[in-house]
Design a protein around this motif. Structure first.
Motif, mmCIF file in Angstrom:
data_model
loop_
_atom_site.group_PDB
_atom_site.id
_atom_site.type_symbol
_atom_site.label_atom_id
_atom_site.label_comp_id
_atom_site.label_asym_id
_atom_site.label_seq_id
_atom_site.Cartn_x
_atom_site.Cartn_y
_atom_site.Cartn_z
ATOM 1 N N THR A 4 -31.140 -33.652 3.366
ATOM 2 C CA THR A 4 -31.231 -33.309 4.788
ATOM 3 C C THR A 4 -32.184 -34.251 5.525
ATOM 4 O O THR A 4 -31.884 -34.703 6.636
ATOM 5 N N ASP A 5 -33.335 -34.566 4.935
ATOM 6 C CA ASP A 5 -34.292 -35.463 5.589
ATOM 7 C C ASP A 5 -33.759 -36.890 5.661
ATOM 8 O O ASP A 5 -33.988 -37.600 6.642
ATOM 9 N N VAL A 6 -33.043 -37.330 4.630
ATOM 10 C CA VAL A 6 -32.437 -38.667 4.664
ATOM 11 C C VAL A 6 -31.407 -38.713 5.782
ATOM 12 O O VAL A 6 -31.381 -39.648 6.587
ATOM 13 N N ARG A 7 -30.569 -37.702 5.869
ATOM 14 C CA ARG A 7 -29.546 -37.639 6.924
ATOM 15 C C ARG A 7 -30.193 -37.650 8.318
ATOM 16 O O ARG A 7 -29.721 -38.312 9.227
ATOM 17 N N ARG A 8 -31.310 -36.930 8.466
ATOM 18 C CA ARG A 8 -32.019 -36.876 9.757
ATOM 19 C C ARG A 8 -32.502 -38.267 10.156
ATOM 20 O O ARG A 8 -32.343 -38.688 11.306
ATOM 21 N N ILE A 9 -33.058 -39.014 9.226
ATOM 22 C CA ILE A 9 -33.575 -40.347 9.544
ATOM 23 C C ILE A 9 -32.427 -41.336 9.752
ATOM 24 O O ILE A 9 -32.496 -42.206 10.620
ATOM 25 N N LEU A 10 -31.347 -41.195 8.994
ATOM 26 C CA LEU A 10 -30.173 -42.057 9.212
ATOM 27 C C LEU A 10 -29.598 -41.876 10.612
ATOM 28 O O LEU A 10 -29.006 -42.795 11.167
ATOM 29 N N ALA A 11 -29.761 -40.698 11.188
ATOM 30 C CA ALA A 11 -29.224 -40.423 12.531
ATOM 31 C C ALA A 11 -30.036 -41.103 13.631
ATOM 32 O O ALA A 11 -29.586 -41.167 14.781
ATOM 33 N N THR A 12 -31.204 -41.631 13.297
ATOM 34 C CA THR A 12 -32.049 -42.308 14.289
ATOM 35 C C THR A 12 -31.682 -43.794 14.346
ATOM 36 O O THR A 12 -30.765 -44.244 13.682
#
Length: 127
Positions: A4-12
């Motif tokens: 989830t945290d990787v996905r959140r940062i990839l979205a930036t």
């Protein structure tokens, strides 16, 4: 599966730093635009770039990202290119990623392909 945290940062608009292996085994690192594509990570490149040639010969990668909101929250990923996407399907992904980074579709002056990275290891934060 992407954390989830990787996905959140990839979205930036975090810039990724992609490491591949040169033919002699030496490391080759370049900045790349990144985004999630399902449970994989998409990067775009020219079909004949050094990184594309490296990845077609040896699909293993290391990828690091630094969250724009918190530079002390690095993302470290290891994996391998599992699929190459070309043509119209690639341009849909390229344009989505370009819109995130530059607010518009990618120029059609250069040919682009998409490499989808299957994540094998991932971590967020100080390692």
């Amino acid at each position: 599966m992407l954390d989830t945290d990787v996905r959140r940062i990839l979205a930036t608009t975090a810039i990724g730093h992609l490491a591949t292996a040169l033919p002699d085994g030496a490391p080759h690192s370049v900045p790349v635009w990144v985004d999630a594509e399902g449970d994989r990570i998409a990067i775009l490149t020219g079909p004949d770039t050094r990184k594309a040639r490296n990845l077609r010969r040896d699909p293993r990668v290391a990828l690091s990202l630094t969250s724009p909101d918190n530079p002390f929250e690095p993302v470290i990923i290891r994996g391998r290119v599992a699929e190459w996407i070309e043509g119209d399907a690639a341009w849909e992904i390229v344009d989505r990623i370009a819109a995130k980074y530059i607010g518009r579709p990618y120029t059609r002056e250069q040919q682009r392909v998409v490499a989808l990275i299957e994540v094998e290891r991932q971590s967020v934060g100080m390692c």
